[in-house]
Design a protein around this motif. Structure first.
Motif, PDB file in Angstrom:
ATOM      1  N   UNK A 187      -7.707  25.168  21.606  1.00 55.38           N
ATOM      2  CA  UNK A 187      -7.721  25.453  20.229  1.00 55.38           C
ATOM      3  C   UNK A 187      -8.836  26.609  20.129  1.00 55.38           C
ATOM      4  N   UNK A 188      -9.953  26.388  20.765  1.00 54.53           N
ATOM      5  CA  UNK A 188     -11.231  27.339  20.622  1.00 54.53           C
ATOM      6  C   UNK A 188     -10.730  28.542  21.386  1.00 54.53           C
ATOM      7  N   UNK A 189     -10.127  28.320  22.628  1.00 54.61           N
ATOM      8  CA  UNK A 189      -9.676  29.587  23.465  1.00 54.61           C
ATOM      9  C   UNK A 189      -8.559  30.170  22.790  1.00 54.61           C
ATOM     10  N   UNK A 190      -7.750  29.707  22.190  1.00 54.95           N
ATOM     11  CA  UNK A 190      -6.489  30.431  21.188  1.00 54.95           C
ATOM     12  C   UNK A 190      -7.374  31.227  20.024  1.00 54.95           C
ATOM     13  N   UNK A 232      -4.743  26.371  14.911  1.00 56.57           N
ATOM     14  CA  UNK A 232      -4.881  25.196  14.179  1.00 56.57           C
ATOM     15  C   UNK A 232      -3.977  24.199  14.317  1.00 56.57           C
ATOM     16  N   UNK A 233      -2.643  24.422  14.530  1.00 56.57           N
ATOM     17  CA  UNK A 233      -1.666  23.776  15.244  1.00 56.57           C
ATOM     18  C   UNK A 233      -1.924  23.182  16.495  1.00 56.57           C
ATOM     19  N   UNK A 234      -2.553  23.874  17.413  1.00 49.66           N
ATOM     20  CA  UNK A 234      -2.956  23.157  18.562  1.00 49.66           C
ATOM     21  C   UNK A 234      -4.144  22.270  18.461  1.00 49.66           C
ATOM     22  N   UNK A 235      -4.947  22.584  17.577  1.00 47.55           N
ATOM     23  CA  UNK A 235      -6.138  21.490  17.257  1.00 47.55           C
ATOM     24  C   UNK A 235      -5.451  20.238  16.721  1.00 47.55           C
ATOM     25  N   UNK A 236      -4.300  20.261  15.980  1.00 51.61           N
ATOM     26  CA  UNK A 236      -3.771  19.111  15.514  1.00 51.61           C
ATOM     27  C   UNK A 236      -2.874  18.486  16.299  1.00 51.61           C
ATOM     28  N   UNK A 237      -2.658  18.824  17.681  1.00 51.52           N
ATOM     29  CA  UNK A 237      -1.720  18.391  18.668  1.00 51.52           C
ATOM     30  C   UNK A 237      -0.183  18.846  18.465  1.00 51.52           C
ATOM     31  N   UNK A 238      -0.097  19.682  17.440  1.00 54.37           N
ATOM     32  CA  UNK A 238       1.498  20.037  17.361  1.00 54.37           C
ATOM     33  C   UNK A 238       1.967  21.043  18.259  1.00 54.37           C
ATOM     34  N   UNK A 239       1.156  22.029  18.636  1.00 53.32           N
ATOM     35  CA  UNK A 239       1.380  23.092  19.550  1.00 53.32           C
ATOM     36  C   UNK A 239       0.377  23.194  20.740  1.00 53.32           C
ATOM     37  N   UNK A 240       1.236  23.246  21.929  1.00 51.29           N
ATOM     38  CA  UNK A 240       0.447  23.582  23.229  1.00 51.29           C
ATOM     39  C   UNK A 240       0.546  24.930  23.528  1.00 51.29           C
ATOM     40  N   UNK A 241      -0.402  25.653  24.045  1.00 52.71           N
ATOM     41  CA  UNK A 241      -0.395  27.149  24.401  1.00 52.71           C
ATOM     42  C   UNK A 241      -0.862  27.425  25.831  1.00 52.71           C
ATOM     43  N   UNK A 242      -0.224  28.243  26.585  1.00 52.24           N
ATOM     44  CA  UNK A 242      -0.632  28.487  27.780  1.00 52.24           C
ATOM     45  C   UNK A 242      -0.416  29.942  28.018  1.00 52.24           C
ATOM     46  N   UNK A 243      -1.644  30.722  28.449  1.00 53.42           N
ATOM     47  CA  UNK A 243      -1.601  31.980  28.874  1.00 53.42           C
ATOM     48  C   UNK A 243      -1.809  32.403  30.332  1.00 53.42           C
ATOM     49  N   UNK A 244      -1.204  33.547  30.549  1.00 59.27           N
ATOM     50  CA  UNK A 244      -1.547  34.017  31.943  1.00 59.27           C
ATOM     51  C   UNK A 244      -2.347  35.028  31.953  1.00 59.27           C
ATOM     52  N   UNK A 253       0.802  37.244  29.586  1.00 58.34           N
ATOM     53  CA  UNK A 253       1.839  36.610  29.246  1.00 58.34           C
ATOM     54  C   UNK A 253       1.726  35.385  28.400  1.00 58.34           C
ATOM     55  N   UNK A 254       2.322  34.694  27.509  1.00 56.64           N
ATOM     56  CA  UNK A 254       2.020  33.189  26.829  1.00 56.64           C
ATOM     57  C   UNK A 254       3.009  32.659  26.647  1.00 56.64           C
ATOM     58  N   UNK A 255       3.155  31.110  26.516  1.00 57.19           N
ATOM     59  CA  UNK A 255       4.366  30.539  26.097  1.00 57.19           C
ATOM     60  C   UNK A 255       3.595  29.268  25.178  1.00 57.19           C
ATOM     61  N   UNK A 256       4.533  28.900  24.229  1.00 57.85           N
ATOM     62  CA  UNK A 256       3.989  27.709  23.509  1.00 57.85           C
ATOM     63  C   UNK A 256       5.019  26.386  23.651  1.00 57.85           C
ATOM     64  N   UNK A 257       4.467  25.247  23.297  1.00 52.34           N
ATOM     65  CA  UNK A 257       5.336  24.252  23.340  1.00 52.34           C
ATOM     66  C   UNK A 257       5.037  23.706  21.922  1.00 52.34           C
TER      67      UNK A 257
END
Length: 352
Positions: A187-190, A232-244, A253-257
């Motif tokens: 979340x901090x990196x996002x 904030x969603x990542x911090x709450x465990x709702x959204x995962x984020x990957x960056x290239x 690039x980026x994708x989220x789950x």
């Protein structure tokens, strides 16, 4: 954030007699035994086959290719991998991939895998295979991102996933072009990337006509605001984020789950915001990002993924090629960046 090393910058060598190799293999096997719930304290307590590898790797891997990787500026290898020679007509197998804990998240595993795949392809092998424990999420995501897919098991140990990658159908693996490094963002990196790199990806997508929830022109500040919400969603465990990360350090690039909050939907997730910058398209990055998110979803217990995308858009080719199934289209579902209503196609993919 740990600095990423371009694949071409790390030094990969073949040396089954390097004195550092014994330590690396000992670390690998001791960690693996502990992870399986059969921890031992010393190499001498390892099962005989593993003890033999750690004590005499040159003898244990006499007919195999042993690779060591050294980070730029270092004198001592920080990781190893073994490309087993093909036996009885089976595809060669990559084994013993290990990066010392203090050297991880620098792209060294990618460098080893790239060289192992290059050598397997150069040998004329039609495919290469490997195994990984189902709970090892990061290695599994790496292998998926490199094009490995689950196949019928050749090793019946519980929780062991068997993967295989066809060779010869892609660009030459010996290319010196550095690979983009895919990383799961905290979340901090996002939050840190939101005002610049992530916002730039979203603005670029809208400018190039992608239907991702915004009309053109999209202001960078608004794009950054959306990513701040995603943090904030990542911090709450709702959204995962990957960056290239591109070799020059920029985000390519980026994708989220996104995880479903409903009690009756905890088995499924949604792929959202798969974005690849125009300057990075055409080299398989979208496929790698998608595979990374899919592998993580499967490793964390999700059994079904869904997504939607504009009908007849280039993204449809990517999803169909990655094994997704179209469930149907909805006319006039969303406006494209120019404001014209377009149909959207819904897709799903079963995992496992």
């Amino acid at each position: 954030m740990t600095a990423r090393i371009p694949v071409s910058a790390a030094r990969v060598e073949e040396n089954r007699s390097h004195p550092r190799l014994r330590d690396l293999l000992a670390e690998y096997h001791l960690f693996n035994q502990a992870e399986k719930g059969t921890a031992v304290e010393t190499v001498a307590e390892l099962p005989a086959v593993y003890r033999g590898e750690a004590e005499d790797p040159a003898g244990a891997f006499a007919v195999d290719t042993v690779l060591l990787v050294t980070a730029p500026g270092d004198d001592t290898p920080s990781g190893c991998a073994v490309l087993k020679a093909s036996r009885a007509g089976a595809a060669p197998e990559i084994k013993r991939l290990w990066i010392a804990p203090e050297a991880r998240r620098k792209g060294l595993a990618q460098a080893l895998m790239a060289e192992a795949l290059r050598r397997a392809a150069a040998s004329g092998a039609p495919a290469v295979r490997l195994t990984v424990w189902s709970w090892r999420q990061e290695p599994l995501a790496l292998y998926r991102s490199l094009g490995f897919a689950t196949v019928d098991s050749w090793d019946e140990r519980p929780d062991l996933v068997c993967l295989e990658k066809p060779l010869g159908s892609e660009e030459p693996l010996g290319s010196e072009e550095p690979l983009d490094v895919i990383e799961r963002l905290t979340p901090e990196a996002v939050r840190a990337h939101a005002p610049a790199g992530l916002a730039a990806l979203l603005v670029d997508a809208v400018d190039s006509g992608a239907s991702v929830g915004f009309l053109a022109p999209l202001e960078a500040s608004r794009a950054a605001g959306w990513w701040s919400g995603a943090a904030e969603e990542a911090a709450a465990g709702v959204r995962d984020v990957w960056a290239a990360h591109a070799p020059d350090g920029s985000l390519a690039g980026v994708v989220t789950l996104v995880r479903t909050g409903a009690d009756n939907g905890r088995h499924r997730g949604e792929i959202a915001r798969l974005l690849v910058h125009r300057s990075a398209r055409g080299r398989g990055l979208g496929r790698r990002l998608l595979a990374t998110a899919e592998a993580h979803a499967a490793a964390t217990g999700l059994r079904l993924l869904v997504l939607d995308t504009q009908t007849d858009s280039p993204a449809e080719r990517l999803y169909r090629g990655a094994g997704w199934t179209a469930a149907g289209s909805i006319p006039d579902f969303a406006a494209d960046p120019a404001g014209t209503l377009r149909p959207t196609t819904l897709y799903y993919k079963r995992l496992g």
